[in-house]
Design a protein around this motif. Structure first.
Motif, mmCIF file in Angstrom:
data_model
loop_
_atom_site.group_PDB
_atom_site.id
_atom_site.type_symbol
_atom_site.label_atom_id
_atom_site.label_comp_id
_atom_site.label_asym_id
_atom_site.label_seq_id
_atom_site.Cartn_x
_atom_site.Cartn_y
_atom_site.Cartn_z
ATOM 1 N N VAL A 152 0.841 -1.201 0.000
ATOM 2 C CA VAL A 152 0.000 0.000 0.000
ATOM 3 C C VAL A 152 0.876 1.252 0.000
ATOM 4 C CG1 VAL A 152 -1.651 1.333 1.383
ATOM 5 C CG2 VAL A 152 -1.997 -1.122 1.050
ATOM 6 N N GLU A 153 1.948 1.232 0.806
ATOM 7 C CA GLU A 153 2.864 2.385 0.841
ATOM 8 C C GLU A 153 3.468 2.633 -0.536
ATOM 9 O OE1 GLU A 153 3.385 4.626 3.203
ATOM 10 O OE2 GLU A 153 1.804 3.557 4.286
ATOM 11 N N LYS A 154 3.889 1.549 -1.170
ATOM 12 C CA LYS A 154 4.548 1.680 -2.465
ATOM 13 C C LYS A 154 3.574 2.199 -3.519
ATOM 14 C CE LYS A 154 7.497 -0.704 -5.752
ATOM 15 N NZ LYS A 154 8.183 -1.936 -6.123
ATOM 16 N N ALA A 155 2.340 1.633 -3.506
ATOM 17 C CA ALA A 155 1.332 2.052 -4.488
ATOM 18 C C ALA A 155 0.991 3.526 -4.289
ATOM 19 C CB ALA A 155 0.083 1.183 -4.352
ATOM 20 N N LYS A 156 0.886 3.958 -3.022
ATOM 21 C CA LYS A 156 0.613 5.372 -2.744
ATOM 22 C C LYS A 156 1.699 6.250 -3.365
ATOM 23 C CE LYS A 156 0.086 5.607 1.734
ATOM 24 N NZ LYS A 156 -0.220 5.953 3.128
ATOM 25 N N GLY A 157 2.948 5.865 -3.141
ATOM 26 C CA GLY A 157 4.078 6.638 -3.669
ATOM 27 C C GLY A 157 4.011 6.756 -5.183
ATOM 28 N N LEU A 158 3.703 5.654 -5.840
ATOM 29 C CA LEU A 158 3.646 5.666 -7.308
ATOM 30 C C LEU A 158 2.491 6.538 -7.801
ATOM 31 C CD1 LEU A 158 4.355 1.873 -8.062
ATOM 32 C CD2 LEU A 158 5.829 3.794 -8.695
ATOM 33 N N LEU A 159 1.332 6.434 -7.096
ATOM 34 C CA LEU A 159 0.169 7.245 -7.484
ATOM 35 C C LEU A 159 0.475 8.739 -7.311
ATOM 36 C CD1 LEU A 159 -2.855 5.248 -5.971
ATOM 37 C CD2 LEU A 159 -2.458 5.755 -8.395
ATOM 38 N N MET A 160 1.130 9.083 -6.192
ATOM 39 C CA MET A 160 1.474 10.476 -5.917
ATOM 40 C C MET A 160 2.366 11.028 -7.020
ATOM 41 S SD MET A 160 2.060 9.944 -1.852
ATOM 42 C CE MET A 160 3.059 11.386 -1.487
ATOM 43 N N ALA A 161 3.364 10.224 -7.447
ATOM 44 C CA ALA A 161 4.296 10.675 -8.481
ATOM 45 C C ALA A 161 3.592 10.773 -9.836
ATOM 46 C CB ALA A 161 5.476 9.708 -8.568
ATOM 47 N N ALA A 162 2.742 9.802 -10.145
ATOM 48 C CA ALA A 162 2.122 9.748 -11.474
ATOM 49 C C ALA A 162 1.073 10.843 -11.659
ATOM 50 C CB ALA A 162 1.490 8.377 -11.691
ATOM 51 N N HIS A 163 0.324 11.131 -10.581
ATOM 52 C CA HIS A 163 -0.777 12.086 -10.738
ATOM 53 C C HIS A 163 -0.542 13.387 -10.001
ATOM 54 C CE1 HIS A 163 -2.950 8.969 -12.728
ATOM 55 N NE2 HIS A 163 -2.830 8.151 -11.691
ATOM 56 N N ALA A 164 0.641 13.578 -9.455
ATOM 57 C CA ALA A 164 0.981 14.787 -8.706
ATOM 58 C C ALA A 164 -0.079 15.085 -7.649
ATOM 59 C CB ALA A 164 1.185 15.975 -9.654
ATOM 60 N N ILE A 165 -0.378 14.127 -6.788
ATOM 61 C CA ILE A 165 -1.372 14.309 -5.720
ATOM 62 C C ILE A 165 -0.689 14.058 -4.379
ATOM 63 C CG2 ILE A 165 -3.460 13.776 -7.058
ATOM 64 C CD1 ILE A 165 -3.162 10.864 -6.215
ATOM 65 N N ASN A 166 -1.375 14.445 -3.298
ATOM 66 C CA ASN A 166 -0.755 14.208 -1.997
ATOM 67 C C ASN A 166 -1.093 12.816 -1.465
ATOM 68 O OD1 ASN A 166 -3.272 14.244 -0.749
ATOM 69 N ND2 ASN A 166 -3.155 16.440 -0.289
ATOM 70 N N GLU A 167 -0.520 12.515 -0.320
ATOM 71 C CA GLU A 167 -0.621 11.156 0.201
ATOM 72 C C GLU A 167 -2.073 10.777 0.516
ATOM 73 O OE1 GLU A 167 2.016 10.368 3.474
ATOM 74 O OE2 GLU A 167 1.230 8.344 3.723
ATOM 75 N N ALA A 194 1.887 -2.955 -10.491
ATOM 76 C CA ALA A 194 2.197 -3.644 -11.758
ATOM 77 C C ALA A 194 1.967 -2.708 -12.942
ATOM 78 C CB ALA A 194 1.343 -4.899 -11.893
ATOM 79 N N ILE A 195 0.830 -1.991 -12.916
ATOM 80 C CA ILE A 195 0.487 -1.117 -14.052
ATOM 81 C C ILE A 195 1.438 0.083 -14.125
ATOM 82 C CG2 ILE A 195 -1.283 0.452 -14.962
ATOM 83 C CD1 ILE A 195 -3.346 -1.541 -13.636
ATOM 84 N N LEU A 196 1.623 0.756 -12.977
ATOM 85 C CA LEU A 196 2.420 1.978 -12.997
ATOM 86 C C LEU A 196 3.890 1.694 -13.279
ATOM 87 C CD1 LEU A 196 0.813 4.168 -10.193
ATOM 88 C CD2 LEU A 196 0.504 4.279 -12.659
ATOM 89 N N GLU A 197 4.382 0.539 -12.804
ATOM 90 C CA GLU A 197 5.789 0.226 -13.081
ATOM 91 C C GLU A 197 5.993 -0.100 -14.549
ATOM 92 O OE1 GLU A 197 7.324 -2.526 -10.150
ATOM 93 O OE2 GLU A 197 8.055 -0.760 -9.053
#
Lengths: 205, 399
Positions: A152-167, A194-197
Motif C-alpha cells: 500500500v505504501e509503495k502504491a501510494k508513492g507511485l500514485l502520488m508521483a504519477a498524478h501529482a497528488i498528496n498522500e 504492476a500497471i504503474l511500473e
C-alpha cells in the motif's frame, strides 16, 4: 515378542518430526506425563534401523514425513519383524482420525500394547501439533499484513508521483478502486504497482 | 465429442486431487494444463502428497476428494492392511506399467559379467543375480516403494524368475521413492523397484543400472488408478463422472507419442514434480536408457496411457493383485472373498458409463484370461489390447 512387563513400565516412544521446536514441545509434554521418549528423529534418517534397535511401543509421526509407508510395512509379520505395528485408530473413532490428520500427525503402536495406554500420548501430540498450526497461522497472518502494508505504501508513492497528488488523495484513490472492484487493499495495491511500473518502463523508451 | 453442459450437474465443483511425485501422475497434471477439468465444470486443486498412507487417510477423512492410487491400494485398504480400513473404489485406471528394477552399479557390472542382459531378457539378469549371490554367502537388501504395490509383487516375480526366493534369499524393505537413489548411493540398499523417474535418476548419476522394466515382468499391468471413497462416490456420482471424463481425455492426449515431450516439460515445472526434464524424458518419451552411457532403447510401452483399454479396471487383474496381497500378509484369502472384494473396489460399470459418454468402446467382460499374447491383439470390435505376457518362472521341478 509379547512384552510381559509392558503393563508396569513406561511406554517407549519414538517421535518422527522434522520440525524441531514442535518435536521438542511434544517430547517435553510426553516426558511430563510419564512416557519414555527413546529418540526424536527427523524424516529420512533410517527409521527401519531405529525401529529394529530401539523396539518402541509407540511411534508418533508427522504427516509431512514420507516415512509413513515405511512404518506401515512393519505391519507385516516376518522373521525380521516379530512385533507387528498397527496404526493407532482410537478404536475406529473416525472423529479422532479426522482431528489427527487435520492437525498433521498420526501414530502407530505395537500390536501387543493396549490402545488405552497409548491414547494419552496421541492426545498430547494432537494438542501440540494443533497449537503449532495455530501459531503458524497467526505468523502467516502477521506476515501477510506487513506485506500488504508495504504494498500500500509503495502504491501510494507511485500514485502520488504519477498524478501529482498528496498522500491522502493517493490513499483515497486506492481505497475507492478497491471498493469498486470488491478487492482487498493489498490486491489493488499490487495491481496498481504492476500497471504503474510498466508505464514507467515504457516511459523510458 | 461430448457436450459437457448436457451431463448431470456436478454435486460439487471445487475438488482437491492428490498425487505423488512420479512420472505417471501425468494424467492428473495434464488434465489441469489442457483445461479438461474446467471443460467439465470442475475447479481442481492438485495436491502433491508425500506418502500413500497420507493419500489414503486424506481421502478417508475428506481432505482429498479423489487421488491417484497404486492399483492394489484400494484392495489393501478394504482389508485394513497396514493402516486404516476403509472402502475405496476405482472406476478408472490411469496408467499401465511404469516401474523398473535397478541394482547398484558395481553389482550390475557383476550381473553383466555373469551373462545378464536386461534389455534383451529380464530373466537373464535375475538368473545372473542368483549366481552373484553365491549360494547364500552374500546378503542383499532390496527396496520397494510400498508394502502392497505392484512394485513389490513385480520385484518378487523377477527374483523368482531367476530362481531366487524373495523371502529367504534377500531382504525386501520399504522406502519412499525419493529416498531410493540416496539410499543406493550410500550402500544402505543394493537395489530397488520403483516408479519413474527414480530409476532414470540413478542411471543418470551412474549410481545404478536398470535390470528389468515393469513391462518386461508383466506386460501392460495395471499401475495407478483413480481412487475415491465409496461414500464420496455415492454422494457425488455426477462429479465423479465428470472427473473420470476429464482424466480420460488427458489419457487419450497422452496416448499420442508426439505429446509426450510437452508432458515432460509440464511435469518438470516447480508447481508440479519440480524435477529436471532430463530425468523425466527417458520413460515418458519411451527412449529408455538402462545404464549410464548406454544407448536409448525404444520402449514405447514403458508408460501406457489411454490405449490398450488402459483405463479399464479389469477385475481379473484385481483378483490377481489381491491374491498377491494375501500372500504378502501370510493369509490365504478365500476365492469368494477375493471375488467380492474386487467386485466392490473395481467398478467396471463406472468405466463403461464414462466410455459411453465419450463414444469409446469398452470391454464387455470384466475378466480376461491369463496372458498368451506377445503382440497387440483385437479382443472385440474396436477393442485392441496390448501384449499380456509375464516373465516365465522356472519350472519348480528344476529347482
Amino acid at each position: 515378542m509379547p512384552d510381559k512387563n509392558s503393563r508396569h513400565r513406561a511406554l517407549r516412544v519414538i517421535l518422527v518430526d522434522d520440525d524441531q521446536p514442535r518435536a521438542q514441545a511434544v517430547e517435553a509434554r510426553l516426558r511430563d506425563v510419564g512416557f519414555e521418549v527413546l529418540t526424536v528423529i527427523p524424516t529420512a534418517s533410517g527409521l527401519l534401523y531405529q525401529m529394529a534397535q530401539r523396539d518402541p511401543d509407540v511411534v508418533i509421526i508427522a504427516l509431512d514425513s514420507p516415512d509413513r509407508d515405511v512404518l506401515e510395512s512393519l505391519s507385516v509379520i516376518s522373521a525380521r519383524n516379530p512385533r507387528p505395528v498397527v496404526m493407532f485408530s482410537g478404536s475406529g473413532d473416525t472423529q479422532f482420525i479426522r482431528d489427527a490428520i487435520r492437525a498433521g500427525v498420526t501414530a502407530y503402536q505395537a500390536e501387543d500394547i493396549n490402545p488405552e495406554r497409548v491414547r494419552a500420548a496421541i492426545d498430547i501430540a494432537l494438542a501440540q501439533f494443533s497449537a503449532f498450526n495455530d501459531l503458524r497461522a497467526q505468523l502467516d497472518d502477521t506476515r501477510r499484513q506487513l506485506e500488504e502494508r508495504k504494498l500500500v505504501e509503495k502504491a501510494k508513492g507511485l500514485l502520488m508521483a504519477a498524478h501529482a497528488i498528496n498522500e491522502e488523495q493517493a490513499f483515497t484513490t486506492l481505497r475507492k478502486l478497491a471498493m469498486d472492484r470488491n478487492r482487498t487493499l493489498g490486491e489493488t495495491a499490487r495491481d496498481i504497482i504492476a500497471i504503474l511500473e510498466k508505464d514507467k518502463l515504457r516511459g523510458r523508451h | 465429442m461430448i457436450d459437457a453442459a448436457r451431463l448431470p450437474p456436478a454435486e460439487k465443483r471445487s475438488l482437491r486431487l492428490g498425487y505423488l511425485r512420479l512420472s505417471d501422475s501425468a494424467p492428473l497434471i495434464m488434465a489441469q494444463e489442457l483445461g479438461h477439468y474446467e471443460k467439465y465444470g470442475l475447479d481442481v486443486e492438485l495436491r502433491r502428497e508425500v506418502s500413500w498412507a497420507n493419500v489414503r487417510d486424506k481421502l478417508v477423512v475428506g481432505d482429498l476428494d479423489a487421488a491417484q492410487l497404486l492399483a492394489p491400494l484400494p484392495l489393501a485398504t478394504s482389508l485394513g492392511a497396514g493402516g486404516l480400513r476403509a472402502e475405496l473404489i476405482t472406476g478408472l485406471a490411469l496408467s499401465l506399467n511404469g516401474n523398473a528394477i535397478t541394482l547398484d552399479q558395481a553389482l550390475a557390472d557383476e550381473v553383466d559379467a555373469a551373462g545378464g542382459d536386461g534389455p534383451r531378457d529380464a530373466g537373464s539378469t535375475a538368473r545372473a543375480l542368483r549366481q552373484c549371490l553365491g549360494n547364500g554367502r552374500r546378503h542383499l537388501t532390496l527396496a520397494a516403494a510400498h508394502s502392497f504395490s505392484c512394485h513389490i509383487l513385480q520385484l518378487r516375480h523377477w527374483l523368482r524368475a531367476g530362481g531366487i526366493d524373495p523371502q529367504r534369499d534377500v531382504q525386501i524393505i520399504v522406502l519412499p521413492p525419493e529416498q531410493m537413489v540416496d539410499s543406493l548411493s550410500r550402500g544402505i540398499i543394493d537395489g530397488f523397484c520403483v516408479g519413474e523417474p527414480w530409476n532414470s535418476v540413478a542411471v543418470q548419476y551412474g549410481i545404478g543400472a536398470v535390470q528389468a522394466t515393469g513391462y518386461q515382468i508383466w506386460n501392460n499391468a495395471l499401475e495407478k488408478v483413480l481412487g475415491v471413497t465409496e461414500a464420496w462416490h455415492q454422494q457425488h456420482p455426477a462429479t465423479h463422472l465428470r472427473l473420470r471424463l476429464a482424466l480420460m481425455e488427458a489419457c487419450s492426449w497422452l496416448a499420442h507419442p508426439y505429446n509426450r515431450e510437452q508432458a515432460v516439460s509440464v511435469l518438470a515445472d516447480p508447481r508440479y514434480l519440480d524435477l529436471t526434464a532430463e530425468c523425466l524424458r527417458p520413460a515418458l518419451t519411451g527412449q529408455y536408457v538402462f545404464r549410464k552411457g548406454g544407448p536409448a532403447l525404444a520402449l514405447p510401452h514403458f508408460h501406457v496411457f489411454g490405449r490398450f483399454q488402459a483405463g479399464f479396471p479389469w477385475r481379473s487383474d484385481g483378483e490377481w493383485l489381491l491374491q498377491g496381497i494375501g500372500e504378502l500378509l501370510g493369509r490365504s484369502l478365500a476365492p469368494e472373498e477375493i471375488r467380492s472384494r474386487v467386485q466392490r473396489c473395481f467398478r467396471t460399470d463406472l468405466y463403461r458409463e464414462a466410455a459411453r459418454h465419450l463414444d469409446l468402446p469398452s470391454p464387455g467382460q470384466d475378466y480376461r484370461p491369463p496372458g498368451v499374447h506377445d503382440a497387440p491383439f483385437a479382443a472385440g470390435p474396436d477393442i485392441e489390447l496390448g501384449p499380456d505376457l509375464r516373465l516365465p518362472l522356472p519350472d519348480p521341478r528344476d529347482a
